[in-house]
Design an enzyme around this catalytic site. Structure first.
Site, PDB file in Angstrom:
ATOM      1  N   LYS A   1      44.365  10.014  24.108  1.00 26.09           N
ATOM      2  CA  LYS A   1      42.951   9.682  24.401  1.00 26.09           C
ATOM      3  C   LYS A   1      42.462   8.540  23.512  1.00 26.09           C
ATOM      4  CE  LYS A   1      38.408  11.494  23.281  1.00 26.09           C
ATOM      5  NZ  LYS A   1      38.243  10.813  21.996  1.00 26.09           N
ATOM      6  N   ASN A   2      42.672   8.668  22.201  1.00 24.72           N
ATOM      7  CA  ASN A   2      42.063   7.686  21.306  1.00 24.72           C
ATOM      8  C   ASN A   2      42.728   6.309  21.372  1.00 24.72           C
ATOM      9  OD1 ASN A   2      40.146   9.494  20.578  1.00 24.72           O
ATOM     10  ND2 ASN A   2      40.986   9.942  18.535  1.00 24.72           N
TER      11      ASN A   2
ATOM     12  N   CYS B   1      30.922  12.878  20.263  1.00 29.04           N
ATOM     13  CA  CYS B   1      30.654  14.202  19.693  1.00 29.04           C
ATOM     14  C   CYS B   1      29.674  14.102  18.522  1.00 29.04           C
ATOM     15  CB  CYS B   1      31.960  14.819  19.190  1.00 29.04           C
ATOM     16  SG  CYS B   1      33.095  15.199  20.515  1.00 29.04           S
TER      17      CYS B   1
ATOM     18  N   ARG C   1      27.775   9.164  12.048  1.00 28.33           N
ATOM     19  CA  ARG C   1      28.648   8.187  12.689  1.00 28.33           C
ATOM     20  C   ARG C   1      28.002   6.800  12.872  1.00 28.33           C
ATOM     21  NH1 ARG C   1      32.079  11.124  17.369  1.00 28.33           N
ATOM     22  NH2 ARG C   1      33.744   9.830  16.564  1.00 28.33           N
TER      23      ARG C   1
ATOM     24  N   ASP D   1      40.653  15.699  13.479  1.00 28.42           N
ATOM     25  CA  ASP D   1      40.606  16.199  14.863  1.00 28.42           C
ATOM     26  C   ASP D   1      41.399  17.494  15.060  1.00 28.42           C
ATOM     27  OD1 ASP D   1      39.013  14.135  15.600  1.00 28.42           O
ATOM     28  OD2 ASP D   1      40.535  13.007  16.684  1.00 28.42           O
TER      29      ASP D   1
ATOM     30  N   ARG E   1      36.801  16.147  28.181  1.00 30.05           N
ATOM     31  CA  ARG E   1      36.741  14.748  27.738  1.00 30.05           C
ATOM     32  C   ARG E   1      38.063  14.330  27.106  1.00 30.05           C
ATOM     33  NH1 ARG E   1      33.034  13.842  23.500  1.00 30.05           N
ATOM     34  NH2 ARG E   1      34.283  11.967  23.532  1.00 30.05           N
TER      35      ARG E   1
HETATM   36  C1  UD1 Z   1      37.936   8.019  15.536  1.00 31.86           C
HETATM   37  C2  UD1 Z   1      38.379   8.959  16.625  1.00 31.86           C
HETATM   38  C3  UD1 Z   1      38.027  10.394  16.266  1.00 31.86           C
HETATM   39  C4  UD1 Z   1      38.579  10.747  14.897  1.00 31.86           C
HETATM   40  C5  UD1 Z   1      38.168   9.721  13.853  1.00 31.86           C
HETATM   41  C6  UD1 Z   1      38.830   9.946  12.511  1.00 31.86           C
HETATM   42  C7  UD1 Z   1      38.240   7.584  18.603  1.00 31.86           C
HETATM   43  C8  UD1 Z   1      37.523   7.288  19.870  1.00 31.86           C
HETATM   44  N1  UD1 Z   1      37.719   8.560  17.842  1.00 31.86           N
HETATM   45  O1  UD1 Z   1      36.510   8.113  15.466  1.00 31.86           O
HETATM   46  O2  UD1 Z   1      38.589  11.229  17.260  1.00 31.86           O
HETATM   47  O3  UD1 Z   1      38.055  11.999  14.523  1.00 31.86           O
HETATM   48  O4  UD1 Z   1      38.535   8.396  14.303  1.00 31.86           O
HETATM   49  O5  UD1 Z   1      40.207   9.992  12.641  1.00 31.86           O
HETATM   50  O6  UD1 Z   1      39.253   7.001  18.282  1.00 31.86           O
HETATM   51  N2  UD1 Z   1      31.931   5.216   9.325  1.00 31.86           N
HETATM   52  C9  UD1 Z   1      30.873   4.553   8.742  1.00 31.86           C
HETATM   53  N3  UD1 Z   1      30.540   3.324   9.254  1.00 31.86           N
HETATM   54  C10 UD1 Z   1      31.204   2.753  10.298  1.00 31.86           C
HETATM   55  C11 UD1 Z   1      32.296   3.449  10.871  1.00 31.86           C
HETATM   56  C12 UD1 Z   1      32.634   4.680  10.358  1.00 31.86           C
HETATM   57  O7  UD1 Z   1      30.251   5.033   7.807  1.00 31.86           O
HETATM   58  O8  UD1 Z   1      30.840   1.632  10.697  1.00 31.86           O
HETATM   59  C13 UD1 Z   1      32.321   6.552   8.803  1.00 31.86           C
HETATM   60  C14 UD1 Z   1      32.150   7.675   9.851  1.00 31.86           C
HETATM   61  O9  UD1 Z   1      30.816   8.150   9.910  1.00 31.86           O
HETATM   62  C15 UD1 Z   1      33.138   8.687   9.344  1.00 31.86           C
HETATM   63  C16 UD1 Z   1      34.268   7.824   8.771  1.00 31.86           C
HETATM   64  O10 UD1 Z   1      33.711   6.553   8.537  1.00 31.86           O
HETATM   65  O11 UD1 Z   1      32.563   9.453   8.319  1.00 31.86           O
HETATM   66  C17 UD1 Z   1      35.473   7.679   9.677  1.00 31.86           C
HETATM   67  O12 UD1 Z   1      35.041   7.268  10.955  1.00 31.86           O
HETATM   68  P1  UD1 Z   1      35.969   6.472  11.962  1.00 31.86           P
HETATM   69  O13 UD1 Z   1      37.368   6.413  11.458  1.00 31.86           O
HETATM   70  O14 UD1 Z   1      35.279   5.197  12.292  1.00 31.86           O
HETATM   71  O15 UD1 Z   1      35.928   7.406  13.229  1.00 31.86           O
HETATM   72  P2  UD1 Z   1      35.684   7.001  14.724  1.00 31.86           P
HETATM   73  O16 UD1 Z   1      36.303   5.673  15.001  1.00 31.86           O
HETATM   74  O17 UD1 Z   1      34.239   7.220  15.075  1.00 31.86           O
END
Ligand code: UD1
Length: 417
Positions: free
Chosen positions: A22-23, A116, A121, A304, A396
């Site tokens: 998925k990701n 989610c 986020r 996850d 999803r």
């Molecule tokens: C992706 C995955 C999700 C997984 C996560 C961590 C997808 C679609 N989703 O989510 O399934 O749980 O990686 O492996 O691929 N953060 C900030 N600022 C930003 C971006 C992130 O503060 O601009 C923080 C987030 O709030 C979180 C951490 O960084 O606490 C990690 O987030 P991130 O790795 O970006 O997760 P996602 O890409 O949202």
């Protein structure tokens, strides 16, 4: 609303084949619009997140042909118009259109993404990356307008090794003038899969899978063919289900190295495991040693899989702990796990689980995708009937979950109410 009904307490026996990740898929589909010709992607999972991204492609006038597990995306007649909120809020990964549209057309207009509710986020790191490449970002209410006269290479250090920011910056930088370096990049296998896809089109990306990614901008991206890697989170979920109910359960089409953190924890607990080149076989055991985990960026224990793993911890002898370090709101499944008979206490970001507990069917809620997966795992173990509401969250991310589990002997139904 969708409701899942599971009659638990039965052994599961047979083979479950893992679908495309998925990701990776949710990044590959937006990334495909970067090609100047057309892109063919195979092993695409049929999950509702894929449908939501196809709706966005259609709204942008991108031609999409889907046939079983493959998709041909032809962006030749794309119209770079605003992505409406009703589309962007359906999933987190809609934000990859920001990087892809900016990278190709120097402009993206869209609303804050959905996904989610597992924490705040924010997307500040994505936006900072775009700005470093020469873009300006305007934010009015929930709408983002990101544009640039010209994108140029830059050195970007990510304060957090974010999966989304790493991929989004890669998408924006692939056609920028000059060289971009992303430092403290996330290393997840899905990032490598996206970089390989872009390189197949003619991009020049090196270092994906390490904490330093180098992108040399190119002018043209040609036709390409690409395959999505197997979903390590789907695989991990079913391996955990195998440790709970397998007799035995074979999980096929897996890259075991992507699951090292989970597999070594399972070994430590005393789970029966046969690890092959592309499969894992597990069986349930009457005794598991308690164990503690702490989520971390790849190759650490994946956040996850934390929620499904806590279900297995309810079957361990004594006290286990799970500490969540990535998302601040990822224990929403715990009240429902307790409803099923588990003994769990949460303090700060740590859940303490006392086992073993006899789980009994009840009424629970899938509050988010992986919380939903944990409810499925718990319901399969629990004696009696469990009803899971808001089951659309589960669809999803898990392709044909009802069919896959039914095939190995589970009593599971899904219905719309
Ligand atoms: C992706 C995955 C999700 C997984 C996560 C961590 C997808 C679609 N989703 O989510 O399934 O749980 O990686 O492996 O691929 N953060 C900030 N600022 C930003 C971006 C992130 O503060 O601009 C923080 C987030 O709030 C979180 C951490 O960084 O606490 C990690 O987030 P991130 O790795 O970006 O997760 P996602 O890409 O949202």
């Amino acid at each position: 609303m969708k409701i899942m009904e599971i009659e638990g307490g039965n052994d599961l026996n047979g083979t479950i084949r893992i679908s495309g990740a998925k990701n990776a898929t949710v990044a590959l589909i937006p990334a495909a619009i970067l090609t100047d010709e057309e892109a063919t992607i195979c092993n695409i999972p049929e999950i509702t997140d894929t449908d939501a991204l196809c709706d966005i492609l259609s709204s942008l006038n991108v031609n999409v042909k889907r046939a079983s597990e493959s998709m041909i995306i032809d962006p030749t007649n794309i119209k770079n118009i605003e992505i409406k909120e009703e589309f962007s809020k359906k999933l987190r990964a809609s934000y990859y259109f920001m990087g892809a549209l900016l990278g190709k057309y120097k402009k993206a207009v869209m609303y804050f993404p959905g996904g989610c509710s597992i924490g705040a986020r924010p997307i500040d790191l994505h936006l900072k990356g775009f700005e470093a490449l020469g873009a300006t970002v305007k934010n009015e209410l929930n709408k983002y307008i990101v544009e640039a006269e010209e994108l140029h290479g830059a050195n970007i250090y990510l304060d957090i090794a974010s999966v989304g920011a790493t991929i989004n910056i890669m998408l924006a930088a692939v056609k920028a003038k000059g060289t971009t370096i992303i430092d403290n990049a996330a290393k997840e296998p899905e990032i490598v899969n996206v970089a390989t896809f872009l390189n197949n089109m003619g991009a020049k990306i090196t270092g994906a899978g390490t904490s330093t990614i180098k992108i040399e901008g190119v002018d043209y991206l040609h036709k390409c063919f690409h395959e999505v890697i197997p979903d390590r989170i789907e695989a991990g979920t079913y391996i955990i289900i195998g440790a709970l109910c397998g007799n035995p359960l074979k999980i096929d089409n897996v890259i075991p190295e992507h699951l090292d953190a989970l597999l070594s924890k399972l070994e430590e607990m005393g789970v029966d495991l046969e690890i092959g080149a592309d499969y894992v076989i597990t069986s349930r055991n009457n005794y598991y040693k308690s164990t503690s985990i702490k989520t971390a960026v790849y190759p650490g224990f994946p956040t996850d899989l934390q929620q499904p793993f806590t279900v297995l911890q309810t079957q361990c002898d004594g006290k286990s702990k799970t500490t969540e370090t990535i998302f601040e709101n990822r224990f929403m499944h715990v009240p429902y796990l307790k409803e099923l008979g588990a003994d769990v206490e949460i303090k700060n970001q740590t859940a303490t689980i006392l086992g073993p507990s006899k789980l009994k069917g009840s009424q629970v809620v899938a509050t988010d995708l992986r919380a939903g997966a944990s409810m499925v795992a718990a319901a399969l173990k629990a004696e009696g009937k469990t009803t899971i509401t808001n089951a659309e969250h589960i669809l999803r991310g898990y392709e044909q979950i009802v069919e896959k589990l039914t095939n190995v002997g589970a009593k599971i139904k899904i219905k719309e109410i």
